[in-house]
Write an enzyme that holds these catalytic residues in place. Structure first.
Site, PDB file in Angstrom:
ATOM      1  N   CYS A  11       5.535  -6.733   8.345  1.00  0.00           N
ATOM      2  CA  CYS A  11       6.409  -6.117   9.348  1.00  0.00           C
ATOM      3  C   CYS A  11       6.573  -7.088  10.504  1.00  0.00           C
ATOM      4  O   CYS A  11       5.642  -7.793  10.862  1.00  0.00           O
ATOM      5  CB  CYS A  11       5.788  -4.815   9.851  1.00  0.00           C
ATOM      6  SG  CYS A  11       6.836  -3.906  11.011  1.00  0.00           S
ATOM      7  N   CYS A  28       3.066   8.490   1.545  1.00  0.00           N
ATOM      8  CA  CYS A  28       3.443   7.578   2.620  1.00  0.00           C
ATOM      9  C   CYS A  28       3.890   6.261   1.978  1.00  0.00           C
ATOM     10  O   CYS A  28       3.092   5.531   1.395  1.00  0.00           O
ATOM     11  CB  CYS A  28       2.243   7.378   3.538  1.00  0.00           C
ATOM     12  SG  CYS A  28       2.593   6.314   4.929  1.00  0.00           S
ATOM     13  N   CYS A  49      -3.072   2.307   8.670  1.00  0.00           N
ATOM     14  CA  CYS A  49      -1.908   1.713   8.039  1.00  0.00           C
ATOM     15  C   CYS A  49      -2.104   0.218   7.784  1.00  0.00           C
ATOM     16  O   CYS A  49      -2.367  -0.534   8.714  1.00  0.00           O
ATOM     17  CB  CYS A  49      -0.720   1.910   8.967  1.00  0.00           C
ATOM     18  SG  CYS A  49      -0.801   3.462   9.866  1.00  0.00           S
ATOM     19  N   GLU A  72       0.824  -1.209   0.000  1.00  0.00           N
ATOM     20  CA  GLU A  72       0.000   0.000   0.000  1.00  0.00           C
ATOM     21  C   GLU A  72       0.856   1.256   0.000  1.00  0.00           C
ATOM     22  O   GLU A  72       1.894   1.303   0.648  1.00  0.00           O
ATOM     23  CB  GLU A  72      -0.777   0.075   1.318  1.00  0.00           C
ATOM     24  CG  GLU A  72      -2.057  -0.665   1.330  1.00  0.00           C
ATOM     25  CD  GLU A  72      -2.762  -0.496   2.673  1.00  0.00           C
ATOM     26  OE1 GLU A  72      -3.271  -1.493   3.163  1.00  0.00           O
ATOM     27  OE2 GLU A  72      -2.770   0.617   3.225  1.00  0.00           O
ATOM     28  N   CYS A 105      -1.277  -2.112  15.563  1.00  0.00           N
ATOM     29  CA  CYS A 105      -1.030  -1.743  14.158  1.00  0.00           C
ATOM     30  C   CYS A 105      -1.508  -2.814  13.183  1.00  0.00           C
ATOM     31  O   CYS A 105      -1.279  -4.007  13.410  1.00  0.00           O
ATOM     32  CB  CYS A 105       0.468  -1.499  13.979  1.00  0.00           C
ATOM     33  SG  CYS A 105       0.953  -1.136  12.292  1.00  0.00           S
ATOM     34  N   CYS A 136       3.866  -4.448  16.805  1.00  0.00           N
ATOM     35  CA  CYS A 136       3.184  -3.448  17.634  1.00  0.00           C
ATOM     36  C   CYS A 136       1.720  -3.865  17.752  1.00  0.00           C
ATOM     37  O   CYS A 136       1.087  -4.201  16.748  1.00  0.00           O
ATOM     38  CB  CYS A 136       3.307  -2.056  17.012  1.00  0.00           C
ATOM     39  SG  CYS A 136       5.008  -1.505  16.887  1.00  0.00           S
TER      40      CYS A 136
HETATM   41  N1  SAH Z   1       7.758   1.012  11.621  1.00  0.00           N
HETATM   42  C1  SAH Z   1       7.825   2.445  11.555  1.00  0.00           C
HETATM   43  C2  SAH Z   1       7.061   3.057  10.406  1.00  0.00           C
HETATM   44  C3  SAH Z   1       5.710   2.506  10.073  1.00  0.00           C
HETATM   45  S1  SAH Z   1       4.371   2.883  11.159  1.00  0.00           S
HETATM   46  C4  SAH Z   1       7.419   3.038  12.869  1.00  0.00           C
HETATM   47  O1  SAH Z   1       7.078   2.297  13.784  1.00  0.00           O
HETATM   48  O2  SAH Z   1       7.488   4.247  13.018  1.00  0.00           O
HETATM   49  C5  SAH Z   1       4.096   4.595  10.950  1.00  0.00           C
HETATM   50  C6  SAH Z   1       3.360   5.245  12.110  1.00  0.00           C
HETATM   51  O3  SAH Z   1       1.962   4.894  12.104  1.00  0.00           O
HETATM   52  C7  SAH Z   1       3.898   4.773  13.442  1.00  0.00           C
HETATM   53  O4  SAH Z   1       3.993   5.851  14.351  1.00  0.00           O
HETATM   54  C8  SAH Z   1       2.827   3.801  13.866  1.00  0.00           C
HETATM   55  O5  SAH Z   1       2.911   3.546  15.216  1.00  0.00           O
HETATM   56  C9  SAH Z   1       1.573   4.489  13.401  1.00  0.00           C
HETATM   57  N2  SAH Z   1       0.382   3.640  13.360  1.00  0.00           N
HETATM   58  C10 SAH Z   1       0.316   2.308  13.202  1.00  0.00           C
HETATM   59  N3  SAH Z   1      -0.968   1.870  13.273  1.00  0.00           N
HETATM   60  C11 SAH Z   1      -1.725   2.964  13.455  1.00  0.00           C
HETATM   61  C12 SAH Z   1      -3.130   3.175  13.601  1.00  0.00           C
HETATM   62  N4  SAH Z   1      -3.972   2.153  13.542  1.00  0.00           N
HETATM   63  N5  SAH Z   1      -3.577   4.440  13.806  1.00  0.00           N
HETATM   64  C13 SAH Z   1      -2.700   5.470  13.836  1.00  0.00           C
HETATM   65  N6  SAH Z   1      -1.367   5.344  13.684  1.00  0.00           N
HETATM   66  C14 SAH Z   1      -0.879   4.104  13.513  1.00  0.00           C
END
Ligand code: SAH
Length: 340
Positions: free
Chosen positions: A110, A103, A329, A90, A117, A114
């Site tokens: 990944c 983006c 995301c 995406e 996510c 987390c």
């Molecule tokens: N792995 C990297 C980059 C990808 S995530 C990182 O962790 O920064 C990019 C951003 O989107 C991160 O801050 C992540 O925590 C956030 N993110 C992930 N899922 C999300 C969600 N459901 N709502 C809002 N932000 C989210």
């Protein structure tokens, strides 16, 4: 066949030398690709016919095919691309008053796990190449007929878990003969892989660095982000402090506000204490809920922000984009892959 988007200008120059072509031809081809946005070697009119033929034989300008595109009422466009080996990724284009930002995804899936996510719903299958990241920029630029002014490496994946290719990608899109996207218009976001933050502080060009913090203390961060069990918040803070000393650049902390988890006023105060003395700025992110994870967006975003401001901590609330189009995301991809 070679993928031309995978080549830095230096590599293209070397390649041209190896096929007995004048090195300056590489610069011309680079300009055709990125400044004139040409997608066929035959259209590179100042390049000799022979060379055009040879390039057509040996190299591909294989702009991604758009598998699916969703456009939001606010103009956000979400693209689903299919890679050569069939994987789906995406890319999201967002419109701002200062331009558009793209983006970009850095990995297929990944491994950072987390808990909030959507990207991590699919484990990492592989790293993307620099060329596949460049291709996301080119495919969206071609489709939307615009020049992309800002790039954030915040799509699926952990950029610092694909360090070399991400660095090469940054150099290609930053190059003055190419897309010339300024380093200050590029942001790398990491969950906090400390050895890579250290390494990155000595790297050029220096882009913006964003750290996904999301918690004010180790207890909460351990629950949300397994990476914290490897590099805890003290270790992370130390590495950011050093990074700022070496680069003289301000760092952004991203902080998703999750209802009842990390959004109390006490959390705001702990966060203020954590960042005190660092040249950082906090980006508060309204959570985009992912049904499978059970977290909800905080109802106290404004109060949290006000408490930080009262404590004289720089912060803003991130504007939401594309709520109506599987905005979170990795959601579109996870849906199309049958995971959610
Ligand atoms: N792995 C990297 C980059 C990808 S995530 C990182 O962790 O920064 C990019 C951003 O989107 C991160 O801050 C992540 O925590 C956030 N993110 C992930 N899922 C999300 C969600 N459901 N709502 C809002 N932000 C989210």
């Amino acid at each position: 066949m070679k993928h031309i988007y995978n080549y830095s200008l230096e590599e293209l120059t070397d390649y041209f030398k190896s096929i007995q072509q004048k090195p300056f031809r590489a610069k011309q081809v680079f300009q055709w690709l990125y400044q004139k946005m040409v997608f066929d070697f035959q259209d590179m009119s100042n390049v000799s016919k022979d060379l055009r033929e040879q390039l057509t034989q040996e190299m591909k300008i294989d702009v991604f095919e758009i598998k699916e595109k969703q456009v939001s009422v606010d103009g956000t466009a979400k693209y689903l691309f299919k890679l050569e080996d069939g994987h789906l990724i995406e890319t999201v284009l967002m419109k701002h008053d200062y331009g558009q930002s793209l983006c970009v995804t850095s990995q297929v899936g990944c491994n950072m796990k987390c808990s909030f996510c959507a990207s991590g719903l699919l484990r990492k299958q592989r790293n993307l190449t620099a060329g596949e990241m460049v291709n996301q920029v080119m495919a969206v630029a071609r489709d939307s007929q615009i020049r992309i002014s800002h790039v954030v490496i915040m799509g699926t994946g952990e950029p610092f878990d694909n360090y070399d290719e991400v660095m090469k990608f940054v150099r290609i899109i930053n190059h003055p003969h190419g897309l010339a996207i300024g380093a200050r218009h590029i942001t790398i976001s990491t969950c906090g892989l400390v050895p890579m933050i250290e390494r990155y502080s000595h790297e050029g060009p220096q882009t913006n660095l964003a750290i996904s913090l999301h918690a004010p203390n180790d207890d909460i961060r351990n629950q949300l982000m397994p990476v914290n069990k490897v590099y805890n918040m003290d270790v992370l803070r130390e590495s950011i402090k050093k990074y700022i000393e070496v680069t003289n650049r301000r760092v952004t902390f991203e902080y998703i506000l999750l209802n009842g988890i990390n959004d109390s006023l006490s959390c705001a105060r702990q966060l203020a204490h954590y960042v005190r003395g660092l040249n950082v700025y906090i980006n508060l992110i309204p959570y985009n809920s992912v049904d499978e994870h059970g977290y909800q967006a905080s109802q106290h975003v404004e109060e949290f922000k006000d408490e930080l401001l009262r404590l004289k901590i720089n912060c803003t609330v991130r504007k939401e984009h594309g709520r109506d189009i599987d905005g979170a995301c990795g959601q579109l991809r996870a849906k199309r892959s049958g995971v959610i």
